[in-house]
Design an enzyme around this catalytic site. Structure first.
Site, PDB file in Angstrom:
ATOM      1  N   PHE A 213       2.814 -10.569   2.233  1.00 31.00           N
ATOM      2  CA  PHE A 213       1.569 -10.099   2.836  1.00 31.00           C
ATOM      3  C   PHE A 213       0.857 -11.314   3.411  1.00 31.00           C
ATOM      4  CE2 PHE A 213       2.549  -8.093  -1.296  1.00 31.00           C
ATOM      5  CZ  PHE A 213       3.351  -7.120  -0.742  1.00 31.00           C
ATOM      6  N   ASP A 215      -1.651 -13.329   4.379  1.00 32.30           N
ATOM      7  CA  ASP A 215      -3.100 -13.451   4.194  1.00 32.30           C
ATOM      8  C   ASP A 215      -3.517 -14.884   4.498  1.00 32.30           C
ATOM      9  OD1 ASP A 215      -1.905 -14.706   2.033  1.00 32.30           O
ATOM     10  OD2 ASP A 215      -3.494 -14.135   0.633  1.00 32.30           O
TER      11      ASP A 215
HETATM   12  N1  LIG Z   1      -0.403 -12.287  -0.115  1.00 34.36           N
HETATM   13  C1  LIG Z   1      -1.280 -11.712  -0.921  1.00 34.36           C
HETATM   14  N2  LIG Z   1      -2.586 -11.695  -0.605  1.00 34.36           N
HETATM   15  C2  LIG Z   1      -3.446 -11.106  -1.453  1.00 34.36           C
HETATM   16  C3  LIG Z   1      -3.050 -10.502  -2.638  1.00 34.36           C
HETATM   17  C4  LIG Z   1      -4.193  -9.980  -3.237  1.00 34.36           C
HETATM   18  C5  LIG Z   1      -4.329  -9.271  -4.546  1.00 34.36           C
HETATM   19  N3  LIG Z   1      -3.184  -8.550  -4.948  1.00 34.36           N
HETATM   20  C6  LIG Z   1      -3.197  -8.023  -6.277  1.00 34.36           C
HETATM   21  C7  LIG Z   1      -1.915  -7.435  -6.621  1.00 34.36           C
HETATM   22  C8  LIG Z   1      -1.492  -7.811  -7.865  1.00 34.36           C
HETATM   23  C9  LIG Z   1      -2.333  -8.810  -8.445  1.00 34.36           C
HETATM   24  O1  LIG Z   1      -2.785  -8.427  -9.691  1.00 34.36           O
HETATM   25  C10 LIG Z   1      -3.410  -9.039  -7.361  1.00 34.36           C
HETATM   26  O2  LIG Z   1      -4.699  -8.830  -7.838  1.00 34.36           O
HETATM   27  C11 LIG Z   1      -5.265 -10.298  -2.398  1.00 34.36           C
HETATM   28  N4  LIG Z   1      -4.785 -10.977  -1.341  1.00 34.36           N
HETATM   29  C12 LIG Z   1      -5.504 -11.632  -0.274  1.00 34.36           C
HETATM   30  O3  LIG Z   1      -5.945 -12.909  -0.751  1.00 34.36           O
HETATM   31  C13 LIG Z   1      -7.140 -13.258  -0.048  1.00 34.36           C
HETATM   32  C14 LIG Z   1      -8.286 -13.329  -1.019  1.00 34.36           C
HETATM   33  O4  LIG Z   1      -8.438 -14.564  -1.523  1.00 34.36           O
HETATM   34  P1  LIG Z   1      -9.828 -14.955  -2.235  1.00 34.36           P
HETATM   35  O5  LIG Z   1     -10.846 -15.070  -1.116  1.00 34.36           O
HETATM   36  O6  LIG Z   1      -9.505 -16.271  -2.888  1.00 34.36           O
HETATM   37  O7  LIG Z   1     -10.145 -13.871  -3.210  1.00 34.36           O
HETATM   38  C15 LIG Z   1      -7.421 -12.132   0.950  1.00 34.36           C
HETATM   39  O8  LIG Z   1      -6.802 -12.405   2.183  1.00 34.36           O
HETATM   40  C16 LIG Z   1      -6.755 -10.974   0.246  1.00 34.36           C
HETATM   41  O9  LIG Z   1      -6.475  -9.928   1.150  1.00 34.36           O
HETATM   42  C17 LIG Z   1      -1.641 -10.522  -2.975  1.00 34.36           C
HETATM   43  O10 LIG Z   1      -1.177 -10.009  -3.994  1.00 34.36           O
HETATM   44  N5  LIG Z   1      -0.822 -11.134  -2.070  1.00 34.36           N
END
Ligand SMILES: Nc1nc2c(c(CN[C@H]3C=C[C@H](O)[C@@H]3O)cn2[C@@H]2O[C@H](COP(=O)(O)O)[C@@H](O)[C@H]2O)c(=O)[nH]1
Length: 306
Positions: A213, A215
């Protein structure tokens, strides 16, 4: 997802601001212990889970709003996930399709107990309304119906989501070609798979076809690991916390090269360990490393997609 993989590879083969460093990639894989560190979904303990329909509704609302936290230094994904969880625990109807269509910015803030305007708040409201309207129009108001309609295929679910909900159409035009990234649509599937442990609403026969994903955290981790290398001009922009505009070559290269690099990483892991790992597992590991490193410099783009 094949389009995401193919178009990311296309960008990576033409990119000039970002390079996927082949030796950096090999070094990163050499350091990986057999086969990769396992990170549990919800390792933070912040998500709503009741094992049923309401969890699916919660995850869809969460991923409709899962973008652009960085403009407010106190806001984070954790804060959104836990805020929505508390809201739902306090009112089981908070995410009913008719309610989603009527939220205003101040009401969303109140729901999340957030004291000031959220970043891109108008867009967050517009997307909530879009989810409410379309769920009601086509899926009896239930995200669970949407998931039921995909025949346990993650690829079909991405197709359904992106055709019914324009806010999830995460794509860009790069050097005249359409590039697909589909971060929020794919992460919704990953969240279902993780939350339901691959059973029921989380059962997909093609879960391995999902990409990472793209991000703003995972690219920063890949850069820190030496897998991605940025041009000196791009490095200066990122290290100075300057913004990169949405849809710019730099932004598309950062995101696409991240997807491509992890696809390559999977191949190297396969060669090294003789074991297939999924992007979804690599993503969660890389992301969890990233959020535990507050000094990580990430790119800053105002975007509704991630
Ligand atoms: N590639 C990727 N990006 C992810 C996640 C997740 C949450 N996934 C949940 C699934 C299982 C776990 O238990 C997680 O809680 C959020 N994001 C991204 O991160 C950024 C937020 O950053 P900050 O501003 O520091 O909170 C924002 O772009 C957000 O869209 C992920 O898994 N993969």
């Amino acid at each position: 997802m094949e389009e995401v993989k193919a178009t990311s590879a296309w960008v990576a083969s033409r990119s000039s601001h970002v390079i996927v460093d082949t030796s950096g990639l090999q070094t990163a894989v050499d350091k990986i212990k057999c086969p990769i560190p396992k990170v549990e979904w919800d390792f933070e303990g912040i998500h709503y889970f009741d094992g049923g329909l309401l969890t699916v509704q919660y995850l869809f609302v969460l991923d409709a709003l899962n973008f652009c936290f960085w403009p407010d230094k106190d806001l984070s994904y954790d804060r959104l996930a836990s805020g929505l969880k508390t809201a739902l625990q306090n009112d089981k109807h908070a995410f009913d399709a008719d309610r989603l269509q009527t939220y205003t910015g101040p009401q969303l803030r109140e729901l999340l107990k957030w004291p000031r305007p959220l970043p891109l708040e108008d867009e967050r409201i517009r997307l909530l309304h879009e989810v409410g309207v379309e769920l009601e129009r086509s899926f009896e108001g239930k995200a669970a119906k949407l998931v039921d309609s995909c025949g346990n295929s993650a690829a079909s679910l991405v197709g359904l989501i992106t055709s019914h909900f324009p806010g999830f159409r995460d794509h860009a035009i790069y050097k005249g070609h359409q590039v697909f990234l589909y971060k929020r649509a794919q992460i919704f599937i990953a969240d279902l798979w993780g939350a339901f442990r691959g059973q029921g609403y989380g059962s997909f026969n093609d879960i391995g076809s999902i990409t990472i994903f793209a991000d703003y955290i995972v690219p920063a981790v890949l850069r820190q690991m030496g897998v991605l290398r940025y041009s000196s001009a791009l490095s200066s922009v990122i290290d100075a916390n300057d913004e990169i505009s949405s849809g710019s070559e730099e932004e598309v290269e950062i995101r696409s090269c991240s997807i491509y690099a992890v696809e390559k990483m999977k191949e190297l892991i396969w060669t090294k360990f003789g074991k297939k790992v999924m992007s979804i597992e690599l993503d969660l590991w890389l992301w969890s490393v990233g959020i535990q490193c507050p000094s990580l410099q990430h790119h800053r783009t105002l975007s509704i997609f991630y």
